[in-house]
Scaffold this motif. Sequence first.
Motif, PDB file in Angstrom:
ATOM      1  N   GLU A  99       0.811  -1.208   0.000  1.00 33.01           N
ATOM      2  CA  GLU A  99       0.000   0.000   0.000  1.00 33.01           C
ATOM      3  C   GLU A  99       0.849   1.264   0.000  1.00 33.01           C
ATOM      4  OE1 GLU A  99      -2.253   1.870   3.666  1.00 33.01           O
ATOM      5  OE2 GLU A  99      -3.504   0.293   2.795  1.00 33.01           O
ATOM      6  N   ARG A 100       1.823   1.331   0.901  1.00 31.04           N
ATOM      7  CA  ARG A 100       2.645   2.540   1.013  1.00 31.04           C
ATOM      8  C   ARG A 100       3.610   2.692  -0.150  1.00 31.04           C
ATOM      9  NH1 ARG A 100       5.419   4.196   6.394  1.00 31.04           N
ATOM     10  NH2 ARG A 100       5.826   5.907   4.958  1.00 31.04           N
ATOM     11  N   GLU A 139       1.690   3.854  -3.272  1.00 29.54           N
ATOM     12  CA  GLU A 139       1.319   5.271  -3.121  1.00 29.54           C
ATOM     13  C   GLU A 139       2.531   6.171  -3.330  1.00 29.54           C
ATOM     14  OE1 GLU A 139      -0.764   8.237   0.203  1.00 29.54           O
ATOM     15  OE2 GLU A 139      -0.209   6.191   0.729  1.00 29.54           O
ATOM     16  N   GLU A 184       3.842   6.075  -7.121  1.00 32.65           N
ATOM     17  CA  GLU A 184       2.944   6.740  -8.068  1.00 32.65           C
ATOM     18  C   GLU A 184       3.156   8.247  -8.102  1.00 32.65           C
ATOM     19  OE1 GLU A 184      -0.922   5.404  -6.921  1.00 32.65           O
ATOM     20  OE2 GLU A 184      -0.898   3.699  -8.326  1.00 32.65           O
ATOM     21  N   SER A 185       3.863   8.769  -7.116  1.00 33.73           N
ATOM     22  CA  SER A 185       4.096  10.217  -7.056  1.00 33.73           C
ATOM     23  C   SER A 185       5.387  10.632  -7.756  1.00 33.73           C
ATOM     24  CB  SER A 185       4.147  10.678  -5.595  1.00 33.73           C
ATOM     25  OG  SER A 185       5.295  10.147  -4.934  1.00 33.73           O
ATOM     26  N   HIS A 210      -3.971  -3.785  -6.403  1.00 36.65           N
ATOM     27  CA  HIS A 210      -3.210  -2.564  -6.692  1.00 36.65           C
ATOM     28  C   HIS A 210      -2.707  -2.494  -8.136  1.00 36.65           C
ATOM     29  CE1 HIS A 210      -3.096  -1.188  -2.497  1.00 36.65           C
ATOM     30  NE2 HIS A 210      -2.952  -2.467  -2.168  1.00 36.65           N
TER      31      HIS A 210
END
Length: 224
Positions: free
Chosen positions: A89-90, A93, A96-97, A146
């Motif tokens: 999850e982390r 995230e 993706e940035s 994901h």
Amino acid sequence: MGGHLFVVHGDLTAIACDAVLIPTDAGFKITSSWESLDLRRPAEGWGSDKVMKVRANAKEPQIWLGRIGKVSDANDFEEFAPVLRRFIERAVEDLESITEAERIYPWPKLRLAVNVIGSGYGGARLRKGDLVRGLVRVLQELADEHDTDIILVTFGEKQYAAVQRARREFVDPKALAQTWRFTDGRLATYAQHLAQLAIDDRLVLFIGAGVSAGAGLHTWKNLL
């Protein structure tokens, strides 16, 4: 296609990926297996989270620590599942940035790599069967959820064979249409045919050096 779970027999520190999870414990004990990464104990503590990013250099895999270590050698997989979920999850995230230029290589999907956590000193040495089956099931679910490729890296032939067997049990041959969501239905038929050739020891692969390098083997340059 959605995200996929790959199983590799090799070296986790040499996998071509966007992020890797390194197992540790509450005291940040790093075993000798990870010496090549030159990891140091973070200045801050764990806080309320069980994963922590400790390296994010451009053109290199992000390195995350996971608070895996458990007391006892007979913990079941559910003791480790929350750390895996939190890492995926982390990491997704965070990755993706960043821009495509910052990635090692612009693979179509993010690639995250983990080892068979808990099977050594992590607390599940006496429950390896449960651990392996749980890993395969949850990692495939996370890859789907994901839309991310996940690489499960095994160490040693016995561990590799155990994980492959668990994956065969998980992937029901009667449900390939759901497991391999190809847009062209004929591709599932071709995939099943290739799989059967591999089972019958009649399949020979011709692949580039990049595949073997991802498994920890030398590139042509280093080999020569």
